[in-house]
Write an enzyme that holds these catalytic residues in place. Structure first.
Site, mmCIF file in Angstrom:
data_model
loop_
_atom_site.group_PDB
_atom_site.id
_atom_site.type_symbol
_atom_site.label_atom_id
_atom_site.label_comp_id
_atom_site.label_asym_id
_atom_site.label_seq_id
_atom_site.Cartn_x
_atom_site.Cartn_y
_atom_site.Cartn_z
ATOM 1 N N ILE A 6 0.854 -1.185 0.000
ATOM 2 C CA ILE A 6 0.000 0.000 0.000
ATOM 3 C C ILE A 6 0.899 1.247 0.000
ATOM 4 O O ILE A 6 0.999 1.959 0.996
ATOM 5 C CB ILE A 6 -0.968 0.020 1.207
ATOM 6 N N PRO A 7 1.557 1.507 -1.122
ATOM 7 C CA PRO A 7 2.372 2.722 -1.181
ATOM 8 C C PRO A 7 1.476 3.951 -1.106
ATOM 9 O O PRO A 7 0.378 3.966 -1.669
ATOM 10 C CB PRO A 7 3.084 2.628 -2.537
ATOM 11 N N HIS A 8 1.926 4.961 -0.370
ATOM 12 C CA HIS A 8 1.113 6.162 -0.233
ATOM 13 C C HIS A 8 1.987 7.393 -0.077
ATOM 14 O O HIS A 8 3.119 7.317 0.368
ATOM 15 C CB HIS A 8 0.129 6.034 0.942
ATOM 16 N N GLY A 9 1.441 8.502 -0.527
ATOM 17 C CA GLY A 9 2.167 9.761 -0.458
ATOM 18 C C GLY A 9 1.223 10.921 -0.248
ATOM 19 O O GLY A 9 0.007 10.802 -0.450
#
Length: 152
Positions: A65-68
């Site tokens: 779950i990559p997030h930015g």
């Protein structure tokens, strides 16, 4: 906010080619950039890479779950991108297993609190092994999108 509320069909990709962690992060960023006037692919990629430096967003069981964060975002709501890959790739996940399901989240800076609840809702959906099996069996973007929309 739930994943189903922010995911769109054009940000749902089934069986994407994926060769490396960097390429997947670029692909996720490019899809999200198409939805934003205020950010380009490089800015979004930079926000994902910045978060990955703090620790891998690979949560195990073939899921990441990559997030930015988005500064000065337009629109002012989170954007989600879901991709499954043809083959699992090394993503430095906590269980050291390769990843083939990616759920990226880009959240406006001022919505960090809702960001946490969105991450929790994503983790809850993808914690179910049976659901993940169904995700991996999807043959089209539409099928994947509909499956996620029906998840509870």
């Amino acid at each position: 906010m739930k994943l189903q509320d922010i995911l769109t069909l054009d940000c749902t990709i089934c069986a994407a080619p994926g060769a490396s962690k960097k390429r997947i992060l670029e692909y996720l960023s490019r899809l999200a950039a198409d939805k934003l006037d205020s950010h380009d692919t490089f800015q979004l990629l930079e926000s994902l890479v910045k978060r990955e430096r703090m620790g891998s967003t690979g949560i195990g069981n073939g899921i990441a779950i990559p997030h930015g964060r988005l500064n000065n975002a337009t629109p002012t709501k989170p954007i989600a991108v879901v991709i499954t890959t043809e083959q699992a790739i090394n993503f430095d996940a906590i269980d050291h297993r390769p990843v083939d399901i990616f759920i990226a989240l880009f959240v406006p800076e001022e919505q960090c609190q809702s960001h946490l609840s969105t991450l929790q809702s994503i983790a809850k959906i993808f914690r179910e092994k049976q659901f993940c099996k169904q995700v991996r069996k999807c043959k089209s973007n539409q099928e994947l999108f509909q499956l996620i929309q029906q998840a509870s």
